[in-house]
Design an enzyme around this catalytic site. Structure first.
Site, PDB file in Angstrom:
ATOM      1  N   ASP A 342      33.658 -20.616  68.105  1.00 19.51           N
ATOM      2  CA  ASP A 342      34.591 -19.501  68.000  1.00 19.51           C
ATOM      3  C   ASP A 342      36.000 -20.076  67.906  1.00 19.51           C
ATOM      4  OD1 ASP A 342      35.601 -16.913  67.941  1.00 19.51           O
ATOM      5  OD2 ASP A 342      34.362 -16.214  69.600  1.00 19.51           O
ATOM      6  N   GLU A 542      39.431  -7.559  71.856  1.00 21.38           N
ATOM      7  CA  GLU A 542      39.241  -8.686  72.774  1.00 21.38           C
ATOM      8  C   GLU A 542      39.957  -8.467  74.100  1.00 21.38           C
ATOM      9  OE1 GLU A 542      38.812 -12.606  71.128  1.00 21.38           O
ATOM     10  OE2 GLU A 542      39.157 -11.800  69.135  1.00 21.38           O
TER      11      GLU A 542
END
Length: 863
Positions: A342, A542
């Site tokens: 990621d 997020e």
């Protein structure tokens, strides 16, 4: 700092074959020590397992393709070491140009949440496709050294449709799709999304998310289909097949299909207290049974790529866990594709940084996602291989996996992106067929929580009042990961296809011969037959959506609006837009009907279909997440003991159901403000508890309580004033001549490290017409900390009237030690005469923020 002497001591062990299991003694000592710290069950001389039998194995494994493997062997034999290392790296288009690829033959690129052609997240489809052609041409340039040309992969966050491109169909976020309980619908959504991605020239989608969110405080809850692993498992294979095509389909990964990504392996939905990038403290049984449930069906459907999680498991970063990435995923579960990292997540592995992390490759990461650190990471990884910190066997295995996926995807035979089937067919973006799928998804995902006295369905030929901030706001409808990372900065013109909820209602009511009125403030012309009130969470993504509780924060007094309408005898219907179930008891009480619409995307007409009697559509959505009875039921999940939700998993009314929701308890809301101290400091001119405003001068301080306050020497004064409403701001007046005169927010200590690392900003809504030249803005700690910024340099040249400032927190240059104990999120200081109005001081996404100005010489001073 790297320990070169120790690393070189173990190189004689690095000669194992490509596919052979790797003993712990064969790893470089630094990497081995990190793995032993993360995986305490590793023996000194061999890799032992913890409880591997708890991990499910896919029902059927894909047999190797000898012809394809022979092609991989031939490519590997011709590739240089530099080319092989290049395949391990993915760069963001915001930090790499097509010309860079002629020197650095990287394996992949991506467009991050705020990256786009010409840095314009609202770029046209044609601009996206043209850039794809440029990168393709650079990556496939014929080479004089006769080294093979390896095509590039371009990955994009198409997580609820092709949501990065203006005009694309934006489907409901996953939390809504989970409520639909419709795997076949998910497959069709995947097919439509893939087709729209091909239009703009990308080959790879970072979807589906298979997280099983277990704590609704997590800011990514809406990316999860359900708290229940069975729902996630039922959808995993369907979305993979929709994007890629079925394994037995001869057109798989061809003709309008793209590569999918099962993510994030593993446990990101189970982190402690719902913290993003946090630690999953689950047992191995829970990790496998709950958080691993989606991966066997994903592999059975032919998942080619898996993205590793930012998170940790029992204190060990997944990016550094060889047990999870290699032993469990690759060896036990038989995954033969590649594992991508990621966004710079390898930097969080102990001993690593963004520019160097051999430990992650040795653990099982095959491709770094190195958006802006790719150049230095390339050179350091090349050195890691040459010095043996990354073994030749591990390098070959990683490159083999990447090449295998590229060959399966047909990239070596594919022409330039614009010459591929469906490329440039802009009419497919937001096409009528895709919008019909999206509208169906909206209809099937909305959940009817309350319908007292059968208020729904609404007679469409009557007088319908529509109000609320979400009624005619496509940005609030679509949520995060829409055009921009946080889903903010969007206007109606950025969504040429689709309807807002208001537009859908108005169209249906008008067609039925009724009248529809959109009201900004709740007023109306002629008493309406019913009021539809649309409101909920503002967009986020997020960790910026992480919460301390699961209560809805009603910043716009929607409860008051609903209550006034009810008092006037007008039936009220709430349409609630949110990325998670939230405690809304006061709003439920003030609503005769209440619809959990989640984040429905661009097809607001699907909501109108459910509300109005002119449509035959009934509610069928069932909660995929338990609905909390209090703000503190943050990790409430089906199967828990005790289990006492307000609305249980699977609840959802149909229009014919005669269920009366009684009046609900509202007193829990009294404790909520205290928990929001870390994000909101002053709202509408009033400090948010426990914060308060303190006025300092040379003789001491005065707490600003009341309408008129002054510092001890009358150097600094405070009064109330109007901005958008009566007395919704304070006026601060410095009379000048005192070097100690400062207005300062106090009352709490807050940890801003994540906010700084996540590039959040201090948002100020203020007004000043004559800023003193020496005025500064700063943060405060228990000791002097950070840098003071010139207020004049932050304000626009012509700053008459009210201004919204977004100042990145990084501009204040706090150390990590200082950032974890900030005692004042706002200090305004001047020795001169100055007047300043202040309406709001909060933390906000950094998008649209200022560039950091040159700091003043003086550090921020603790008064």
């Amino acid at each position: 700092m790297r320990r070169r002497g120790v690393l070189s001591a173990n190189r004689e062990h690095r000669t194992r074959g490509t596919d052979a299991p790797m003993a712990i003694s064969s790893l470089p000592l630094l990497a081995a020590s990190a793995m032993l710290a993360c995986d305490p069950d590793l023996a000194n001389d061999e890799l032992s397992v913890r409880d591997i039998e708890r991990w499910p194995i896919p029902a059927h494994a894909r047999a190797p393709d000898p012809a394809l493997e022979a092609r991989v062997d031939a490519l590997l034999a011709r590739m240089s070491l530099e080319d092989k290392v290049g395949q391990l790296i993915q760069a963001d288009i915001g930090s790499i140009t097509p010309s860079d690829l002629r020197e650095y033959r990287l394996g992949a690129i991506l467009n991050g949440g705020n990256s786009a052609p010409q840095n314009d997240v609202r770029a046209s489809a044609a601009q996206w496709l043209a850039l794809a052609d440029e990168f393709y041409a650079a990556a496939t340039t014929t080479r004089d050294d006769r080294l093979p040309v390896i095509p590039l992969l371009w990955g994009t966050d198409a997580v609820h449709g092709h949501n990065n491109v203006v005009g694309g169909t934006v489907f409901p976020h996953n939390i809504g799709l989970g409520a639909a309980r419709a795997p076949a619908l998910i497959r069709r959504i995947g097919e439509a999304t893939a087709l729209e991605i091909v239009v703009t020239g990308q080959e790879w989608s970072f979807a589906p998310t298979l997280a099983v969110a277990r704590d609704d405080r997590w800011g990514r809850t809406y990316e999860s289909y359900s708290e229940d692993p069975g729902v996630v498992a039922a959808y995993a294979g369907a979305m993979i097949e929709g994007l890629q095509g079925a394994l037995d389909d001869p057109r798989r990964l061809q003709r309008g299909r793209v590569l999918a990504t099962a993510k994030h392996f593993i446990g990101d939905g189970g982190t402690h207290e719902g913290a993003d990038q946090g630690d999953a403290k689950a047992s191995e049984d829970e990790l496998a049974r709950i958080h691993g449930a989606g991966y066997p069906p994903a592999l059975e459907a032919g998942a080619e790529i898996i993205m590793a999680s930012f998170s940790s498991w029992q204190g060990c970063k997944v990016h550094g866990s060889r047990y999870l990435l290699t032993t469990v995923l690759k060896e036990h579960m038989g995954f033969d594709g590649f594992v991508v990292g990621d966004w710079n997540a390898h930097a969080q592995v102990p001993g690593c940084g963004p520019q160097e992390c051999p430990q992650a490759i040795m653990a099982g990461i095959d491709m770094f996602m190195a958006p802006n650190s790719w150049r230095a990471l390339y050179h350091n990884t090349l050195r890691n291989v040459r010095e043996g910190d990354i073994t030749a066997a591990r390098l070959e295995d990683a490159v083999r996996r990447i090449l295998r996926v590229k060959l399966r995807a047909g990239l070596f035979e594919a022409p330039r992106p614009s010459a591929r089937l469906f490329a440039g067919a802009d009419g497919l973006l937001g096409s009528a067929a895709h919008r019909a799928i999206a509208r169906e998804a909206v209809q099937r995902s909305a959940v009817l929580l309350k319908n007292n006295e059968s208020v729904l369905p609404i007679a469409a030929d009557g007088h319908v009042l529509v109000l609320g901030p979400g009624a005619d706001d496509m940005q609030q409808q679509t949520g995060g990961w829409t055009l921009s990372w946080q889903g903010t900065g969007n206007t109606r013109e950025h969504f040429p296809n689709g309807q807002t909820i208001w537009e859908g209602i108005a169209e249906a009511v008008t067609a039925a011969g009724g009248t529809a009125q959109l009201s900004g403030d709740g007023t109306y012309e002629g008493k309406p037959d019913v009021a539809i009130v649309v409101y909920g969470e503002d967009p986020y993504a997020e960790f910026q959506g992480d919460r301390r509780h699961v209560a809805y924060i009603d910043k716009r007094d929607m409860h008051g609006q609903l209550s006034r309408l009810q008092a006037a005898g007008i039936p009220t219907v709430s349409v609630f837009l949110s990325g998670r179930p939230l405690w809304v008891n006061p709003h439920l009480n003030a609503s005769d009907a209440f619809v959990a619409a989640w984040l429905p995307g661009t097809e607001g007409g699907g909501i109108a279909d459910l509300l109005l009697a002119s449509s035959p559509t009934d509610f069928s959505g069932k909660l995929s997440f338990s609905w909390p009875a209090t703000p503190w039921q943050t990790n409430l999940n089906r199967g828990d003991t005790p289990y006492a939700p307000l609305f249980a998993f699977g609840y959802g009314l149909a229009l014919a159901d005669e269920v009366t929701v009684p009046r609900l308890e509202e007193t829990d809301g009294e404790r909520i403000e205290q928990l929001d101290a870390g994000r909101e400091f002053m709202v509408r001119g009033s400090t948010v508890a426990p914060w308060y405003l303190e006025l300092y001068d040379a003789s001491g301080s005065t707490t600003a309580i009341g309408h008129r306050v002054q510092s001890p020497n009358d150097i600094l004064r405070l009064t109330r004033r109007d901005h958008l409403a009566q007395e919704d701001a304070v006026q601060l007046i410095w009379t000048g001549g005192d070097a100690n005169a400062v207005a300062r927010l106090e009352g709490h200590t807050v940890d801003l490290r994540r906010a700084i690392n996540g590039d959040m900003a201090l948002k100020l809504v203020l007004e000043t017409s004559a800023t003193a030249a020496d005025a500064t803005l700063s943060l405060g700690c228990q000791t002097p900390c950070g840098k003071a910024l010139s207020l004049a340099s932050l304000l626009p040249a012509k700053s008459e009237g009210w201004t919204t400032l977004l100042v990145p927190l990084r501009c204040f240059a706090l150390s990590d030690e200082q950032a974890q104990a900030v005692s004042s999120p706002l200090q305004i200081h001047t020795e001169s005469a100055m007047a300043l109005g202040l309406h709001e001081a909060t933390l906000a996404p950094v998008e649209g923020a200022l560039e950091c100005p040159t700091p003043s010489v003086a550090a921020a001073t603790e008064r």
